[in-house]
Design a protein around this motif. Structure first.
Motif, PDB file in Angstrom:
ATOM      1  N   THR A 119     -14.090  -2.314 -17.430  1.00 35.34           N
ATOM      2  CA  THR A 119     -13.250  -2.713 -19.224  1.00 35.34           C
ATOM      3  C   THR A 119     -13.472  -2.050 -19.911  1.00 35.34           C
ATOM      4  OG1 THR A 119     -13.462  -4.783 -18.733  1.00 35.34           O
ATOM      5  CG2 THR A 119     -12.878  -4.662 -20.682  1.00 35.34           C
ATOM      6  N   ILE A 120     -12.015  -0.700 -20.721  1.00 32.64           N
ATOM      7  CA  ILE A 120     -12.599  -0.586 -22.056  1.00 32.64           C
ATOM      8  C   ILE A 120     -12.340  -1.161 -23.640  1.00 32.64           C
ATOM      9  CG2 ILE A 120     -10.799   0.428 -21.651  1.00 32.64           C
ATOM     10  CD1 ILE A 120     -10.952   3.032 -22.297  1.00 32.64           C
ATOM     11  N   GLY A 121     -13.236  -0.622 -24.103  1.00 31.47           N
ATOM     12  CA  GLY A 121     -12.780  -1.554 -25.209  1.00 31.47           C
ATOM     13  C   GLY A 121     -12.628  -0.546 -26.553  1.00 31.47           C
TER      14      GLY A 121
ATOM     15  N   PRO B  45     -10.559   0.132 -30.651  1.00 29.57           N
ATOM     16  CA  PRO B  45      -9.899  -0.720 -31.810  1.00 29.57           C
ATOM     17  C   PRO B  45      -8.593  -1.167 -31.231  1.00 29.57           C
ATOM     18  CG  PRO B  45     -11.136   1.773 -32.859  1.00 29.57           C
ATOM     19  CD  PRO B  45     -11.521   1.818 -31.439  1.00 29.57           C
ATOM     20  N   PRO B  46      -8.308  -1.757 -31.888  1.00 32.27           N
ATOM     21  CA  PRO B  46      -6.816  -2.454 -31.766  1.00 32.27           C
ATOM     22  C   PRO B  46      -5.522  -1.404 -31.173  1.00 32.27           C
ATOM     23  CG  PRO B  46      -7.669  -3.692 -33.404  1.00 32.27           C
ATOM     24  CD  PRO B  46      -8.420  -2.345 -33.333  1.00 32.27           C
ATOM     25  N   GLU B  47      -5.456  -0.185 -31.974  1.00 33.94           N
ATOM     26  CA  GLU B  47      -4.220   1.036 -31.778  1.00 33.94           C
ATOM     27  C   GLU B  47      -5.075   1.791 -30.467  1.00 33.94           C
ATOM     28  OE1 GLU B  47      -6.538   0.328 -34.580  1.00 33.94           O
ATOM     29  OE2 GLU B  47      -4.442   0.209 -35.707  1.00 33.94           O
ATOM     30  N   PHE B  48      -6.143   1.836 -30.102  1.00 32.01           N
ATOM     31  CA  PHE B  48      -6.582   2.330 -29.221  1.00 32.01           C
ATOM     32  C   PHE B  48      -6.061   2.538 -27.823  1.00 32.01           C
ATOM     33  CE2 PHE B  48     -10.104   4.092 -25.691  1.00 32.01           C
ATOM     34  CZ  PHE B  48     -10.145   5.558 -26.841  1.00 32.01           C
ATOM     35  N   LYS B  49      -5.005   1.186 -27.804  1.00 30.97           N
ATOM     36  CA  LYS B  49      -4.562   1.331 -26.244  1.00 30.97           C
ATOM     37  C   LYS B  49      -3.001   1.754 -26.220  1.00 30.97           C
ATOM     38  CE  LYS B  49      -3.130  -2.262 -22.624  1.00 30.97           C
ATOM     39  NZ  LYS B  49      -2.940  -3.774 -22.307  1.00 30.97           N
ATOM     40  N   SER B  50      -2.615   1.486 -27.331  1.00 32.53           N
ATOM     41  CA  SER B  50      -1.582   1.876 -27.470  1.00 32.53           C
ATOM     42  C   SER B  50      -1.079   3.642 -27.568  1.00 32.53           C
ATOM     43  CB  SER B  50      -0.787   1.579 -28.578  1.00 32.53           C
ATOM     44  OG  SER B  50      -1.124   1.786 -29.975  1.00 32.53           O
ATOM     45  N   ARG B  51      -2.117   4.077 -28.465  1.00 31.22           N
ATOM     46  CA  ARG B  51      -2.754   5.473 -28.307  1.00 31.22           C
ATOM     47  C   ARG B  51      -2.841   5.974 -27.366  1.00 31.22           C
ATOM     48  NH1 ARG B  51      -3.594   6.579 -33.887  1.00 31.22           N
ATOM     49  NH2 ARG B  51      -2.877   5.571 -34.772  1.00 31.22           N
ATOM     50  N   GLN B  52      -3.885   5.539 -26.142  1.00 26.97           N
ATOM     51  CA  GLN B  52      -4.716   6.752 -25.520  1.00 26.97           C
ATOM     52  C   GLN B  52      -4.636   6.015 -24.086  1.00 26.97           C
ATOM     53  OE1 GLN B  52      -5.944   9.696 -26.353  1.00 26.97           O
ATOM     54  NE2 GLN B  52      -6.541   9.208 -28.375  1.00 26.97           N
ATOM     55  N   GLU B  53      -3.667   4.781 -23.786  1.00 32.58           N
ATOM     56  CA  GLU B  53      -3.494   4.496 -21.734  1.00 32.58           C
ATOM     57  C   GLU B  53      -2.708   5.230 -21.314  1.00 32.58           C
ATOM     58  OE1 GLU B  53      -2.679   0.008 -19.961  1.00 32.58           O
ATOM     59  OE2 GLU B  53      -1.698   0.385 -22.217  1.00 32.58           O
ATOM     60  N   GLN B  54      -1.654   5.954 -22.256  1.00 36.03           N
ATOM     61  CA  GLN B  54      -1.049   6.753 -21.547  1.00 36.03           C
ATOM     62  C   GLN B  54      -1.561   7.710 -20.731  1.00 36.03           C
ATOM     63  OE1 GLN B  54       2.133   5.494 -19.213  1.00 36.03           O
ATOM     64  NE2 GLN B  54       1.375   7.495 -18.283  1.00 36.03           N
ATOM     65  N   PRO B  55      -1.952   8.878 -22.138  1.00 34.19           N
ATOM     66  CA  PRO B  55      -2.341  10.657 -21.826  1.00 34.19           C
ATOM     67  C   PRO B  55      -4.152  10.544 -21.208  1.00 34.19           C
ATOM     68  CG  PRO B  55      -2.105   9.468 -24.949  1.00 34.19           C
ATOM     69  CD  PRO B  55      -1.981   8.179 -23.506  1.00 34.19           C
TER      70      PRO B  55
ATOM     71  N   ALA C 236     -20.326  -4.173 -27.871  1.00 33.07           N
ATOM     72  CA  ALA C 236     -20.130  -4.106 -26.701  1.00 33.07           C
ATOM     73  C   ALA C 236     -20.467  -3.510 -25.733  1.00 33.07           C
ATOM     74  CB  ALA C 236     -18.367  -4.080 -26.745  1.00 33.07           C
ATOM     75  N   VAL C 237     -20.464  -2.240 -25.611  1.00 34.03           N
ATOM     76  CA  VAL C 237     -20.684  -1.169 -24.352  1.00 34.03           C
ATOM     77  C   VAL C 237     -22.578  -1.716 -24.012  1.00 34.03           C
ATOM     78  CG1 VAL C 237     -21.623   1.244 -23.884  1.00 34.03           C
ATOM     79  CG2 VAL C 237     -19.047   0.676 -24.923  1.00 34.03           C
TER      80      VAL C 237
ATOM     81  N   VAL D  77     -16.776   0.509 -21.106  1.00 35.95           N
ATOM     82  CA  VAL D  77     -16.695   2.268 -21.300  1.00 35.95           C
ATOM     83  C   VAL D  77     -15.965   1.980 -22.769  1.00 35.95           C
ATOM     84  CG1 VAL D  77     -15.167   4.076 -20.951  1.00 35.95           C
ATOM     85  CG2 VAL D  77     -16.025   2.809 -18.818  1.00 35.95           C
ATOM     86  N   GLY D  78     -16.457   2.598 -24.151  1.00 37.82           N
ATOM     87  CA  GLY D  78     -16.190   2.197 -25.013  1.00 37.82           C
ATOM     88  C   GLY D  78     -15.889   3.480 -26.236  1.00 37.82           C
ATOM     89  N   ASN D  79     -14.813   3.389 -27.147  1.00 36.89           N
ATOM     90  CA  ASN D  79     -14.349   4.423 -27.754  1.00 36.89           C
ATOM     91  C   ASN D  79     -15.408   4.657 -29.202  1.00 36.89           C
ATOM     92  OD1 ASN D  79     -11.765   4.758 -29.914  1.00 36.89           O
ATOM     93  ND2 ASN D  79     -13.214   5.961 -29.211  1.00 36.89           N
TER      94      ASN D  79
END
Length: 322
Positions: free
Chosen positions: A191-193, A195-205, A227-228, A235-237
């Motif tokens: 599971t990766i954690g 900021p809220p926008e992190f998924k929309s920005r980085q999931e595809q990259p 959280a990590v 995994v965390g940003n």
């Protein structure tokens, strides 16, 4: 090293670069297209760019005015620059905690400021350049072509304040993780954690660049490092200069394919105000400053509450620069 109003492009998530710095009135930070930007500022307001270049001869007897944005890391860097210059006999005036890149950049162009600690990738994005240029040298080359004729960057340091994927030491040992590439074939269990926008920005990259599909994405915001460590995510940003990396003994994974663009700490100067002596002093700082070292310095400032000027002086002495 995001894009809040301080020195980086305002493209989205408003992130606290150093979660432990709230008590120190940390300047808001936001992310550029590639990640965090301590100095945040809207690229739409950037002045027209011209041709860049190297620093000029300057005026040998003039005062060099060192500025900084209004957050602790930039104040620390400004103090390092200031004291390094003074040690070489340069007349220096300090103007720290000024504000955002929008304000600072204009003051540098006008000559009210002479030197500013910048983040090369974020500065390039602010000027409308290619924000996703992946390496330090590529970003610096693009900046040299984009900066107005009155300004120049000096040598970029290896030190970066940027996004990382970080894991606990236990997770690193269990899965044999040293780089983001090592997550291939294992991300589906993790599971990766962020900021809220992190998924929309980085999931595809992450899929496109590294072939990673994570088991789950959790919004963790400013609590990502904790959280990590606690195992809520594996995994965390986390920002590369967040003191919690060392405090919680996290392991930032190397990014061999440069998914997160370069954010190297770089002196930005008004060419008319710096001479060869000042240029050499600032380049000597860049040669010694790396991310691990900056992380240690920020722990002293943010966690141990030491005075940034004293921390800067200690680092300069240890590196033979004063």
């Amino acid at each position: 090293m995001s894009t809040p109003a301080p020195l980086r492009p305002a493209l989205g998530r408003r992130a606290v670069v150093l979660g432990t710095l709230a008590a120190l009135a940390l300047g808001a930070t936001a992310c550029s297209s590639s990640g965090s930007d301590p100095l945040g500022a809207g690229s739409s307001s950037a002045p027209a760019a011209g041709s860049g270049g190297t620093a000029g001869s300057g005026s040998s007897g003039s005062t060099v005015v060192v500025g900084s944005a209004n957050f602790p890391e930039n104040v620390l860097l400004g103090s390092i620059y200031s004291q390094a210059l003074k040690a070489k006999g340069v007349k220096v005036e300090e103007k720290f905690n000024i504000g955002s890149r929008e304000v600072l950049y204009g003051q540098l162009q006008s000559g009210s400021l002479t030197v500013l600690p910048e983040y090369n990738g974020a500065l390039l994005a602010y000027l409308g350049g290619k924000a996703s240029a992946p390496t330090k040298d590529e970003v610096d080359a693009a900046l040299a072509k984009t900066l107005p004729a009155s300004l120049a960057i000096l040598d970029s340091s290896p030190a970066e304040d940027k996004d990382t994927l970080s894991v606990s030491q236990e997770t690193a040992d269990k899965y044999g993780l040293k780089t983001i590439a090592d997550l291939a074939g294992k991300a589906g269990e993790l599971t990766i954690g962020g900021p809220p926008e992190f998924k929309s920005r980085q999931e595809q990259p992450f899929k496109d660049v590294y072939g990673l599909t994570f088991k789950e994405w959790k919004p963790t915001g400013d609590t990502t490092a904790n959280a990590v460590k606690d195992g809520a995510v594996q995994v965390g940003n986390v920002f590369s200069t967040d003191p919690k990396i060392s405090q919680l003994k996290l392991v930032p994974l190397a990014d061999p394919k440069n998914l997160f663009g370069a954010q190297n700490i770089t002196p930005l100067v008004n060419k008319a105000g710096v001479d060869a002596k000042a240029t050499a002093a600032l380049n000597a700082v860049s040669a010694k400053l790396d991310t691990a070292g900056l992380l240690g310095l920020m722990k002293k400032v943010a966690v141990d509450k030491e005075d940034p000027s004293a921390v800067a002086k200690e680092w300069l002495k240890a590196n033979g620069l004063v």
